[in-house]
Design an enzyme around this catalytic site. Structure first.
Site, short mmCIF file in Angstrom:
data_model
loop_
_atom_site.label_atom_id
_atom_site.label_comp_id
_atom_site.label_asym_id
_atom_site.label_seq_id
_atom_site.Cartn_x
_atom_site.Cartn_y
_atom_site.Cartn_z
N CYS A 77 -12.71 -63.08 2.26
CA CYS A 77 -11.36 -63.43 1.78
C CYS A 77 -10.38 -63.58 2.94
CB CYS A 77 -10.91 -62.44 0.73
SG CYS A 77 -9.74 -63.16 -0.39
N HIS A 170 -14.77 -61.06 -3.01
CA HIS A 170 -14.85 -59.65 -2.56
C HIS A 170 -16.13 -58.97 -3.03
CE1 HIS A 170 -10.72 -58.83 -1.04
NE2 HIS A 170 -10.42 -59.89 -1.78
N GLU A 172 -17.44 -56.42 -1.91
CA GLU A 172 -17.32 -54.96 -1.78
C GLU A 172 -16.64 -54.34 -3.00
OE1 GLU A 172 -15.42 -57.15 -0.53
OE2 GLU A 172 -13.36 -56.42 -0.46
N1 GLN Z 1 -4.26 -64.44 -0.05
C1 GLN Z 1 -4.63 -63.59 1.03
C2 GLN Z 1 -4.32 -64.24 2.37
O1 GLN Z 1 -3.86 -65.33 2.42
C3 GLN Z 1 -6.10 -63.25 0.95
C4 GLN Z 1 -6.37 -62.42 -0.26
C5 GLN Z 1 -7.52 -61.49 -0.14
O2 GLN Z 1 -8.03 -61.20 0.95
N2 GLN Z 1 -7.94 -60.99 -1.26
O3 GLN Z 1 -4.54 -63.64 3.36
#
Ligand code: GLN
Length: 193
Positions: A77, A170, A172
């Site tokens: 992410c 995610h 995890e």
């Molecule tokens: N929207 C977040 C970002 O731009 C990422 C979100 C996340 O890691 N769950 O960094």
């Protein structure tokens, strides 16, 4: 096998728990010297602008860039955003290690977060339950990048480039250990080759 988890912000504790379950030794990384002796590194989800700011403040950008050039590194992410070579959004500190372009917050705001089952290339037919929280997507990959997973509409959400792995969701936050095991296998491959 010793795997570091960048512990500046975000879901690093959850990754550490998963890594312990697959039998890895873990290290929380906040300082450049803590990268020494690691076989691999996970950059967790969270908020990429915050991770980038803290990494800049702690003089971690160059050491992380250097590490990810040679050693297995997996971004989830926000970690995927941080690993990318290019973003579709305005500038922020990133490592630029992986030949992908990423669109942040591709599905909208926090309220548009969702969970869905995906298939990951090379994994068993058992679907992978993927949790997307204000998630990014990969909008472009170079030829050397392998697409591991796409949503039904074709949006790319998991990629691998040699020793680099990136997932928009995610893993995890579920109890599916397959991606953590896959990352350990990537590390084994680089340490034995
Ligand atoms: N929207 C977040 C970002 O731009 C990422 C979100 C996340 O890691 N769950 O960094």
């Amino acid at each position: 096998m010793k795997i570091g988890v960048l512990a500046l912000q975000g879901a690093f504790i959850e990754h550490i728990k998963m890594l312990k379950q697959v039998g890895a030794e873990t290290v929380e990384v906040r300082l450049p010297e803590q990268l020494e002796g690691l076989d691999g590194l996970i950059i967790p989800g969270g908020e990429s602008t915050t991770i980038g700011k803290l990494a800049t403040d702690y003089n971690l950008i160059e050491p992380l860039r250097e590490f990810s050039q040679h050693k297995p590194t997996w971004g989830t992410c926000a970690g995927m955003i941080f690993l990318a070579k290019q973003l579709t959004t305005e500038e922020q500190p990133i490592l630029g290690s992986m030949d992908i372009q990423v669109n942040r917050n591709a599905f909208g705001r926090q309220i548009d977060s969702f969970e869905t089952n995906i298939h990951i290339d090379g994994f068993s037919d058992e679907p992978f339950h993927a949790v997307f929280i204000r998630a990014p997507v990969v909008t472009r990959v170079d030829d050397n990048v392998q697409v591991l997973a796409q949503l039904d509409d074709g949006q790319v959400v998991a990629v691998q480039q040699d020793h680099l792995l990136a997932t928009a969701f995610h893993p995890e936050l579920t109890d599916d250990l397959r991606l953590h095991s896959h990352f350990c296998a990537m590390i084994e491959k680089t340490t034995t080759s």
